[in-house]
Motif scaffolding. Sequence first.
Motif, short mmCIF file in Angstrom:
data_model
loop_
_atom_site.label_atom_id
_atom_site.label_comp_id
_atom_site.label_asym_id
_atom_site.label_seq_id
_atom_site.Cartn_x
_atom_site.Cartn_y
_atom_site.Cartn_z
N ALA A 93 0.82 -1.22 0.00
CA ALA A 93 0.00 0.00 0.00
C ALA A 93 0.86 1.27 0.00
CB ALA A 93 -0.94 0.00 1.21
N GLY A 94 2.08 1.17 0.46
CA GLY A 94 2.94 2.36 0.51
C GLY A 94 3.79 2.56 -0.73
N ASN A 95 3.59 1.72 -1.73
CA ASN A 95 4.35 1.84 -2.99
C ASN A 95 3.40 2.32 -4.08
OD1 ASN A 95 5.78 -0.62 -1.42
ND2 ASN A 95 7.27 0.52 -2.61
N TYR A 96 3.56 3.55 -4.48
CA TYR A 96 2.66 4.12 -5.48
C TYR A 96 3.18 3.87 -6.89
CZ TYR A 96 0.47 6.81 -1.71
OH TYR A 96 -0.17 7.19 -0.57
N CYS A 97 2.23 3.57 -7.78
CA CYS A 97 2.56 3.42 -9.19
C CYS A 97 1.69 4.38 -10.00
CB CYS A 97 2.32 1.98 -9.65
SG CYS A 97 2.62 1.76 -11.41
#
Length: 168
Positions: free
Chosen positions: A131-135
């Motif tokens: 959830a803390g890795n944005y794409c």
Amino acid sequence: MKTMPLSVKVNGETKEWSIAPGDLLLDVLRREGYFGVKRGCEKGECGACTVLLDGKPVNSCLVFAAQVEGRAILTIEGLAPANGLDPLQKAFLDHGAVQCGFCTPGMILTAKALLDRKPHPTEAEVRDAMAGNYCRCTGYKKPVEAVLAVAEQKNGASRRPKAGTLCR
Ligand code: FES
Ligand code: FES
């Protein structure tokens, strides 16, 4: 400028660097050539700068380099074996989970930490971990599928009978 020595293990190699007390880990790693550590928001929100610190994902933009004295860091450069790809890297490619690739190192390292801790996560657990890795490109469906595929491979391997246990 005041400097201080830093001894840290990066991707299995001990490094002795000179840093300023206020240097961020993100800046030091990139200065030393680890360009897989991406500079995104610099606020701990996007996950592009994720590295594993003693096996746990951290946002390197929120960590002072001085805090990692004597500790072990894994960046994406240290993940693959000498000749080939880590299963997560291969799965991301096979599932079309990479477009521009900016978020990919952070996503893969986060996924590695999850699978090391929990080899057979549910889809919800994968989504929660990442959830803390944005794409900004692909969305999350394909990366999640890639991580679940690696977990399934491991699952298959662990369910396979050991050699010599069949045909007795
Ligand atoms: S650059 Fe560190 S979380 Fe975005
Ligand atoms: S692939 Fe471009 S930001 Fe994720």
